[in-house]
Write a protein that holds these residues in place. Sequence first.
Motif, PDB file in Angstrom:
ATOM      1  N   GLN A   1       0.799  -1.230  -0.021  1.00 41.33           N
ATOM      2  CA  GLN A   1       0.041   0.069  -0.088  1.00 41.33           C
ATOM      3  C   GLN A   1       0.788   1.307   0.121  1.00 41.33           C
ATOM      4  O   GLN A   1       0.780   2.102  -0.742  1.00 41.33           O
ATOM      5  CB  GLN A   1      -0.821   0.130   1.154  1.00 41.33           C
ATOM      6  N   ASN A   2       1.865   1.453   0.890  1.00 45.53           N
ATOM      7  CA  ASN A   2       2.282   2.566   1.443  1.00 45.53           C
ATOM      8  C   ASN A   2       3.756   2.656   0.789  1.00 45.53           C
ATOM      9  O   ASN A   2       4.396   2.087   0.799  1.00 45.53           O
ATOM     10  CB  ASN A   2       2.377   2.475   2.807  1.00 45.53           C
ATOM     11  N   PRO A   3       3.934   4.077  -0.095  1.00 47.67           N
ATOM     12  CA  PRO A   3       5.053   4.280  -0.656  1.00 47.67           C
ATOM     13  C   PRO A   3       6.357   4.867   0.289  1.00 47.67           C
ATOM     14  O   PRO A   3       7.306   4.899  -0.253  1.00 47.67           O
ATOM     15  CB  PRO A   3       4.733   5.247  -1.597  1.00 47.67           C
ATOM     16  N   THR A   4       6.185   4.800   1.452  1.00 55.77           N
ATOM     17  CA  THR A   4       7.058   5.450   2.589  1.00 55.77           C
ATOM     18  C   THR A   4       8.443   4.845   2.320  1.00 55.77           C
ATOM     19  O   THR A   4       9.451   5.231   2.243  1.00 55.77           O
ATOM     20  CB  THR A   4       6.675   5.184   3.923  1.00 55.77           C
ATOM     21  N   MET A   5       8.499   3.320   2.422  1.00 56.50           N
ATOM     22  CA  MET A   5       9.802   2.417   2.218  1.00 56.50           C
ATOM     23  C   MET A   5      10.435   2.838   0.735  1.00 56.50           C
ATOM     24  O   MET A   5      11.658   3.196   0.681  1.00 56.50           O
ATOM     25  CB  MET A   5       9.303   1.053   2.381  1.00 56.50           C
ATOM     26  N   ARG A   6       9.549   2.884  -0.304  1.00 53.41           N
ATOM     27  CA  ARG A   6      10.283   3.177  -1.479  1.00 53.41           C
ATOM     28  C   ARG A   6      10.891   4.608  -1.541  1.00 53.41           C
ATOM     29  O   ARG A   6      12.060   4.556  -1.909  1.00 53.41           O
ATOM     30  CB  ARG A   6       9.061   2.818  -2.499  1.00 53.41           C
ATOM     31  N   ASP A   7       9.967   5.583  -0.999  1.00 55.94           N
ATOM     32  CA  ASP A   7      10.440   6.792  -1.164  1.00 55.94           C
ATOM     33  C   ASP A   7      11.736   7.002  -0.282  1.00 55.94           C
ATOM     34  O   ASP A   7      12.589   7.718  -0.722  1.00 55.94           O
ATOM     35  CB  ASP A   7       9.297   7.598  -0.859  1.00 55.94           C
ATOM     36  N   ALA A   8      11.898   6.243   0.749  1.00 51.31           N
ATOM     37  CA  ALA A   8      13.395   6.222   1.561  1.00 51.31           C
ATOM     38  C   ALA A   8      14.349   5.560   1.095  1.00 51.31           C
ATOM     39  O   ALA A   8      15.526   5.867   0.858  1.00 51.31           O
ATOM     40  CB  ALA A   8      12.839   5.718   2.856  1.00 51.31           C
ATOM     41  N   LEU A   9      14.234   4.295   0.434  1.00 48.67           N
ATOM     42  CA  LEU A   9      15.049   3.387   0.083  1.00 48.67           C
ATOM     43  C   LEU A   9      15.775   3.858  -1.338  1.00 48.67           C
ATOM     44  O   LEU A   9      16.847   3.927  -1.717  1.00 48.67           O
ATOM     45  CB  LEU A   9      14.852   2.152   0.149  1.00 48.67           C
ATOM     46  N   VAL A  10      14.925   3.896  -2.307  1.00 49.22           N
ATOM     47  CA  VAL A  10      15.341   4.132  -3.784  1.00 49.22           C
ATOM     48  C   VAL A  10      16.382   5.288  -3.852  1.00 49.22           C
ATOM     49  O   VAL A  10      17.109   4.974  -4.694  1.00 49.22           O
ATOM     50  CB  VAL A  10      13.863   3.995  -4.748  1.00 49.22           C
ATOM     51  N   PRO A  11      15.932   6.481  -3.475  1.00 48.82           N
ATOM     52  CA  PRO A  11      16.829   7.638  -3.481  1.00 48.82           C
ATOM     53  C   PRO A  11      18.287   7.182  -3.009  1.00 48.82           C
ATOM     54  O   PRO A  11      19.330   7.994  -3.422  1.00 48.82           O
ATOM     55  CB  PRO A  11      16.504   8.852  -2.947  1.00 48.82           C
ATOM     56  N   GLN A  12      18.466   6.013  -2.128  1.00 50.24           N
ATOM     57  CA  GLN A  12      19.886   5.723  -1.457  1.00 50.24           C
ATOM     58  C   GLN A  12      20.130   4.343  -2.195  1.00 50.24           C
ATOM     59  O   GLN A  12      20.942   3.570  -1.566  1.00 50.24           O
ATOM     60  CB  GLN A  12      19.695   5.964  -0.203  1.00 50.24           C
ATOM     61  N   GLY A  13      19.758   4.423  -3.336  1.00 56.02           N
ATOM     62  CA  GLY A  13      20.308   2.894  -4.210  1.00 56.02           C
ATOM     63  C   GLY A  13      19.418   1.760  -3.460  1.00 56.02           C
ATOM     64  O   GLY A  13      20.212   0.597  -3.664  1.00 56.02           O
ATOM     65  N   CYS A  14      18.704   1.887  -2.531  1.00 55.61           N
ATOM     66  CA  CYS A  14      17.999   0.484  -1.979  1.00 55.61           C
ATOM     67  C   CYS A  14      18.865   0.343  -0.778  1.00 55.61           C
ATOM     68  O   CYS A  14      18.812  -0.734  -0.032  1.00 55.61           O
ATOM     69  CB  CYS A  14      17.466  -0.359  -2.754  1.00 55.61           C
ATOM     70  N   ALA A  15      20.181   0.742  -0.485  1.00 56.62           N
ATOM     71  CA  ALA A  15      21.012   0.585   0.544  1.00 56.62           C
ATOM     72  C   ALA A  15      20.239   0.790   1.797  1.00 56.62           C
ATOM     73  O   ALA A  15      19.669   2.050   1.967  1.00 56.62           O
ATOM     74  CB  ALA A  15      22.613   1.288   0.521  1.00 56.62           C
ATOM     75  N   TYR A  16      20.749   0.310   2.899  1.00 58.61           N
ATOM     76  CA  TYR A  16      20.424   0.673   4.171  1.00 58.61           C
ATOM     77  C   TYR A  16      21.084   0.109   5.433  1.00 58.61           C
ATOM     78  O   TYR A  16      21.943  -0.829   5.125  1.00 58.61           O
ATOM     79  CB  TYR A  16      18.760   0.302   4.609  1.00 58.61           C
ATOM     80  N   THR A  17      21.024   0.831   6.609  1.00 58.67           N
ATOM     81  CA  THR A  17      21.822   0.311   7.466  1.00 58.67           C
ATOM     82  C   THR A  17      21.249  -0.644   8.653  1.00 58.67           C
ATOM     83  O   THR A  17      20.302  -0.084   9.069  1.00 58.67           O
ATOM     84  CB  THR A  17      22.376   1.708   8.298  1.00 58.67           C
ATOM     85  N   VAL A  18      21.942  -1.581   8.962  1.00 60.61           N
ATOM     86  CA  VAL A  18      21.150  -2.358  10.275  1.00 60.61           C
ATOM     87  C   VAL A  18      22.284  -1.871  11.215  1.00 60.61           C
ATOM     88  O   VAL A  18      23.349  -2.111  11.506  1.00 60.61           O
ATOM     89  CB  VAL A  18      21.355  -3.832  10.061  1.00 60.61           C
ATOM     90  N   LEU A  19      21.690  -1.422  12.353  1.00 60.07           N
ATOM     91  CA  LEU A  19      22.412  -1.111  13.604  1.00 60.07           C
ATOM     92  C   LEU A  19      22.047  -2.222  14.494  1.00 60.07           C
ATOM     93  O   LEU A  19      20.936  -2.294  15.204  1.00 60.07           O
ATOM     94  CB  LEU A  19      21.842   0.223  14.077  1.00 60.07           C
ATOM     95  N   THR A  20      22.996  -2.889  14.950  1.00 61.67           N
ATOM     96  CA  THR A  20      23.056  -3.918  15.995  1.00 61.67           C
ATOM     97  C   THR A  20      23.161  -3.414  17.106  1.00 61.67           C
ATOM     98  O   THR A  20      24.325  -2.729  17.702  1.00 61.67           O
ATOM     99  CB  THR A  20      23.896  -5.047  15.554  1.00 61.67           C
ATOM    100  N   LEU A  21      22.311  -3.440  18.030  1.00 60.39           N
ATOM    101  CA  LEU A  21      22.378  -2.671  19.498  1.00 60.39           C
ATOM    102  C   LEU A  21      22.696  -3.762  20.441  1.00 60.39           C
ATOM    103  O   LEU A  21      21.684  -4.173  20.966  1.00 60.39           O
ATOM    104  CB  LEU A  21      21.088  -1.860  19.687  1.00 60.39           C
ATOM    105  N   GLY A  22      23.987  -3.799  20.722  1.00 62.53           N
ATOM    106  CA  GLY A  22      24.308  -4.871  21.936  1.00 62.53           C
ATOM    107  C   GLY A  22      24.834  -4.301  23.131  1.00 62.53           C
ATOM    108  O   GLY A  22      25.020  -2.961  23.284  1.00 62.53           O
ATOM    109  N   PRO A  23      25.265  -5.007  24.042  1.00 57.86           N
ATOM    110  CA  PRO A  23      25.760  -4.680  25.240  1.00 57.86           C
ATOM    111  C   PRO A  23      27.241  -4.056  25.201  1.00 57.86           C
ATOM    112  O   PRO A  23      27.549  -3.095  25.882  1.00 57.86           O
ATOM    113  CB  PRO A  23      25.831  -5.879  26.210  1.00 57.86           C
TER     114      PRO A  23
END
Length: 482
Positions: free
Chosen positions: A60-82
């Motif tokens: 439904q929602n274009p939010t993810m496409r609109d965020a990801l496509v301008p950055q070549g669909c790359a994204y960061t996974v931030l692993t939050l550990g101790p």
Amino acid sequence: MEAGLPAEFPRLTASGQNRPGLGIVHLGLGAFFRAHGAVYIAEAMAASGGDWGIVGVSLQNPTMRDALVPQGCAYTVLTLGPDGDVPQVMNAVQDVLVARENPEQVLGLLADPRIRIVTLTVTEKGYCHEPSTGALNRTHPDIVHDIANPLPVSALGYLVRGMQRRRDAGLPPFTVMTCDNLPENGSVVRGVVLDLARAIDPALADWIKTKGRFPSTMVDRIVPATKPGDIDRQARMTGQLDLAPVMAEPFRQWVVEDNFVNDARPDLGAVGVQLVPDVTAFEHMKLRMLNGTHSSLAYLGYLAGHETISDAMADPVFQAYVRRLWANEIIPALTPPAGEDLNAYAEALFKRYSNPAIRHRTWQIAMDGSQKLPQRILGTLTDNLKAGRASPGLILAVAAWMRYVGGVDEGGNPIEVKDPLAARLRAVSDGQSDAGGKVAALLSLSEIFPSDLARALKPELTEAYLALVRSGARRTIEGGAA
Ligand code: CS2
């Protein structure tokens, strides 16, 4: 750029390295899959090669496409550990489509011979089934629409119409791999896909039944919804602005039934995915021990004023409560999967829940309770009843859900209840003046509660509900009844 974002940082871009060819379509591209399945798939390609690039689809929602496509669909996974936060930039997603804007494009992709697997995270309600029985809800408006129209709106409609195009083109079907938290999730999706196919084209249903593959999976990683502050935090940490980062705990597990069309899949075994002939025992362990206690902590914790799971876990009353749930009510009703020690699993969950870096809101987990309670809590309650075992803690959790869906918290403030049945739940609860009436009315919702269970639970549930009204969640737990 949105106001308040750290504009001094350059935008994240996809790396220039060779990108894999396409192999997978993912329906319902949210935070969880990007921090779980997509990470394993990227690692499997790095380990053993293969063209398993992913096209994400938002229904439904274009939010993810609109965020990801301008950055070549790359994204960061931030692993939050101790030991601090560890960023990892992912490049497995190649494109993101929005089905509602262009259904034809999505169907064309599903019929592309390069696509061999369709993965899904569409949440429990996305299967348009009755949670208590698993059967397709033929009166669901999206299903009514998808039976009558060749351009679908539901995930199931895309699967069936995509399969239809492949059959007509002489291609094999794609493997359908669900990554949602449902028990025997492969059988559930197979069942509803076949039901829908039968309503559209019975010969297609036979073709899918013979040739289709629907592996069940157990998925696990705690990935709270990304909050606006997370974007800022990620940018300050990496020096690049990512409008769709995901925050995740260090732990992850994926158990997959090794059952794929033509055995075509990424080399998941090379990167720690457990490939097994039968996932059932793993699913039960995870859904009841993790998700069951998550939901219990979510309803009671929310009522007690705890914003996140880690806040609730910092409260000794909740610590003791969750330990009692595992030891006295949940573990005794489980058969451990091969190689798993359930007490050690509970201990590990206790630590995972307590991780203060993970701000997983009780309100987020409380969402869609009508779709979650059966597999998370009611199955254990049914087994305990049969075995003559008391379940005061889980009954209190169901009572807390009943309080929660009434839409008013312990301070008299409104609760924003998100649930496909929210309006009905509220009406049913408001329609009764006393606790007994409210509990009975909610128990009569047969899509959630099997009638035998409803009858057996009623007296204790009414007591628990009354205790919550009288004393509040925290004091009720502390009082020791649960
Ligand atoms: C949670 C799950 O939101 C919820 O209902 O219980 O998303 C949970 O965090 C995951 O299943 C963990 O693997």
